[in-house]
Design an enzyme around this catalytic site. Structure first.
Site, PDB file in Angstrom:
ATOM      1  N   HIS A 184      44.846   2.976  62.331  1.00 43.46           N
ATOM      2  CA  HIS A 184      44.640   1.556  62.040  1.00 43.46           C
ATOM      3  C   HIS A 184      45.735   1.003  61.118  1.00 43.46           C
ATOM      4  O   HIS A 184      46.293  -0.058  61.356  1.00 43.46           O
ATOM      5  CB  HIS A 184      43.254   1.398  61.410  1.00 43.46           C
ATOM      6  N   GLU A 411      44.460   5.832  79.526  1.00 43.29           N
ATOM      7  CA  GLU A 411      44.419   6.417  78.182  1.00 43.29           C
ATOM      8  C   GLU A 411      43.873   7.842  78.217  1.00 43.29           C
ATOM      9  O   GLU A 411      43.824   8.520  77.206  1.00 43.29           O
ATOM     10  CB  GLU A 411      43.497   5.600  77.267  1.00 43.29           C
ATOM     11  N   ASP A 435      45.956   6.600  72.697  1.00 41.95           N
ATOM     12  CA  ASP A 435      44.846   7.456  73.120  1.00 41.95           C
ATOM     13  C   ASP A 435      45.300   8.488  74.139  1.00 41.95           C
ATOM     14  O   ASP A 435      44.794   9.617  74.147  1.00 41.95           O
ATOM     15  CB  ASP A 435      43.698   6.604  73.685  1.00 41.95           C
ATOM     16  N   CYS A 482      51.249  -0.399  76.406  1.00 45.01           N
ATOM     17  CA  CYS A 482      50.836  -1.243  75.287  1.00 45.01           C
ATOM     18  C   CYS A 482      50.500  -0.430  74.047  1.00 45.01           C
ATOM     19  O   CYS A 482      50.035  -0.967  73.052  1.00 45.01           O
ATOM     20  CB  CYS A 482      49.657  -2.137  75.676  1.00 45.01           C
TER      21      CYS A 482
HETATM   22  C1  PEP Z   1      46.197   2.883  72.985  1.00 44.25           C
HETATM   23  O1  PEP Z   1      45.279   3.699  72.908  1.00 44.25           O
HETATM   24  O2  PEP Z   1      47.398   3.207  73.148  1.00 44.25           O
HETATM   25  C2  PEP Z   1      45.931   1.446  72.864  1.00 44.25           C
HETATM   26  C3  PEP Z   1      46.881   0.575  73.106  1.00 44.25           C
HETATM   27  O3  PEP Z   1      44.700   1.064  72.451  1.00 44.25           O
HETATM   28  P1  PEP Z   1      44.159   1.233  70.931  1.00 44.25           P
HETATM   29  O4  PEP Z   1      45.309   1.655  70.069  1.00 44.25           O
HETATM   30  O5  PEP Z   1      43.588  -0.067  70.571  1.00 44.25           O
HETATM   31  O6  PEP Z   1      43.138   2.312  71.106  1.00 44.25           O
HETATM   32 MG    MG Z   2      43.229   3.059  73.083  1.00 45.24          MG
END
Ligand code: PEP
Ligand code: MG
Length: 550
Positions: A184, A411, A435, A482
């Protein structure tokens, strides 16, 4: 002798500034007998009053979102019923600190029992109690420091609640003891455009006011740097910024191959910055912020209004909405059962929709209503899709709400291994490398100690990206990235070489990615991708690409 601490690099910038530490919660002293009840009551209520005044004055100067949080807290602390209860508890024999602790505790229980909005505010009472106790005991105010000048924020880690109050005009950089490359705090640092070093175990040795040079690209914190070191870092930073601002407009390689450059968006506070950024839209709109700190999901109207704000800001551009991704690193008490042994492998992301269909249906209805009233090109995607059947069900659900474009995030390794069927089941794929790395290497993404396994340059991870991009490409389906991998300018070249069609990252990272892409042809990118895939490990993949790009 120069002392340099190392941690996990987050971003590419560098900055020098004095340390200001997150102040810990004051411990409650041993209970004591009060001789003068009137004096104790006076001092305790004065401390409570000082907390209210402080919150009010900070609310007056803070940005809109922070001001709202601060003003709401100030009102709670100013409640005369609370003051009366504190006085009563002191009359009954408690000392001021314990009276505050007990009174706030009772209020918290009452708010939680009231449910709804009130229960959502219960956690704020803990913060208020801590502040009032610190004020009474003459201890430093817990929480974010406010030294009155720009500073390098040093903390064990940051909680999502701290981040709403973080003032980006005062915080120069972040250094945390804990956290991994995709935790985070790392994502937040990029969203705010702050250089950061996370997972820096020795950060507890950084003392208040000490000047430090934070180099996010190197993942280092240099203590008390010499003036010539500061000057040379500043001129390197200046060159980096100039380079990032040199190229504008739609992303493309040197030979004109288009690569959509999109922004990641995780909170409404980030909206105006993202909308003003040079990008073709939003590639990942993380909607969890709407649900955080709540006892139940926000209603249809509230959600519609929030989505409308985002779509209006991106009128005429694409916005990819990711439906609620609750669980594991993004827990929501009213969605996730607390009894799972392994929440990252539990009912999270799209899996929650099977148990609670209303949650996703309300969200889709709100997205559809907001999209109908806006000219943004709204796409919707689901997190944590494991098998093509889930992608097909989700796409049908999205279309039933009148939304025309539905996608699946890749993911989970199974989704990448079956990317062809996954792409057949929906309109586009978006690879969440954060992920995907966690599940490919069985390594908790929030653990700094596993950063080497979570490195997005890992050739095995790149293999899965290649498979996904190839299968999507064969079917003419867009395949974006992403996750945080898209924010690394050098890795962006590799991803494009692997066949990825769009990159979505924090707006602060897009300039360097755009500039780097513009210096290399698609053929160069393919050759770099081959080099990275052929490497034995993440470090040599990065080194091989760096060496070739020079
Ligand atoms: C990821 O897992 O790469 C993603 C973009 O989603 P988050 O980081 O919100 O889990
Ligand atoms: Mg994710």
């Amino acid at each position: 002798m120069t002392t340099v601490l190392t941690g996990i690099a987050v971003g590419t910038g560098s900055v020098t500034g004095p340390v200001a530490r997150m102040t810990p919660v004051p411990p409650l002293p041993q209970p004591r007998t009060v001789a003068d009840t009137a004096a104790e009551t006076g001092a305790t209520l004065a401390a409570l009053h000082d907390v209210v005044t402080d919150l009010e004055s900070r609310a007056a100067t803070a940005g809109a979102a922070a001001a709202e949080v601060l003003a709401a807290q100030g009102m709670m602390a100013a409640d005369p019923v609370l003051a009366e209860r504190v006085a009563e508890l002191i009359r009954d024999g408690r000392d001021g600190a314990h009276a505050l602790d007990a009174a706030f505790g009772e209020f918290r229980t009452a708010l939680e029992a009231a449910g709804g909005y009130f229960a959502e505010r219960a956690a704020d009472l803990d913060d208020l109690r801590n502040r009032a106790v610190a004020q009474l005991l003459g201890l430093p105010m817990p929480g974010l420091p406010a030294p009155g000048h720009p500073f390098v924020l040093v903390a064990e880690d940051l909680a999502p609640a701290d981040t709403a109050l973080l003032d980006p005009t005062q915080v120069l950089a972040l250094v945390t003891e804990r956290g991994g490359p995709t935790s985070h705090t790392a994502i937040l640092a990029k969203a705010l455009g702050l250089p950061a070093v996370v997972g820096c175990g020795a950060a507890d040795t950084l003392t208040e006011g000490l000047p430090v040079l934070v180099d996010a690209a190197a993942g280092t914190v240099q203590l008390d740097p010499a003036p010539e070191v500061v000057a040379s870092a500043a001129s390197r930073e200046q060159r980096r910024r100039e380079r990032a601002g040199r190229v504008h407009g739609a992303g493309r390689t040197a030979d004109g191959h288009p690569v959509k450059l999109l922004a990641n968006l995780g909170a409404l506070q980030e909206l105006s910055g993202a909308a003003a950024a040079d990008c073709e839209g939003v590639g990942l709109f993380r909607t969890e912020f709407l649900y955080l700190d709540r006892a139940e999901a926000p209603g249809l109207d509230e959600q519609t209004a929030a989505y409308r704000q985002v779509f209006d800001a991106f009128a005429g551009r694409r916005v990819v909405v990711r439906t609620l991704d609750a669980g594991a690193d993004k827990p929501l008490p009213f969605v996730n059962a607390g009894d799972e042994q392994n929440p990252a492998l539990g009912i999270r992301g799209l899996r929650t929709a099977a148990r609670d269909p209303e949650l996703v249906d309300t969200q889709l209805a709100a997205v559809a209503a907001a999209a109908a009233a806006s000219s943004a090109e709204v796409w919707v995607m689901a997190p944590m899709v494991s098998v093509p059947g889930e992608a097909a069900d989700f796409a049908a659900r999205v279309r039933a709400h009148g939304l025309p474009v539905a996608g699946a995030m890749v993911e989970v390794p199974a989704a990448a291994l079956r990317a062809g069927a996954m792409a057949d089941a929906c309109d586009f794929l978006s690879i969440g490398t954060n992920d995907l790395a966690q599940y490919t290497f069985a390594a908790d993404r929030t653990l700094g100690s596993l950063a080497a396994l979570l490195d997005p340059w890992q050739p095995a991870l790149l293999d899965l990206v290649r498979m996904t991009a190839q299968e999507g490409g064969r079917r003419g389906r867009p395949v974006g990235v992403c996750g945080e991998a898209a924010a690394d300018p050098l890795l962006a070249l590799v991803l494009v070489g692997l066949g990825v069609t769009s990159l979505s990252a924090a707006p602060s990272c897009l300039g360097e990615v755009r500039a780097t892409l513009s210096e290399h042809t698609l053929e160069d990118c393919r050759a770099l991708a081959a080099l990275a895939l052929a490497a034995g490990d993440a470090q040599s993949a990065r080194a091989a690409v760096l060496d070739r790009t020079g």
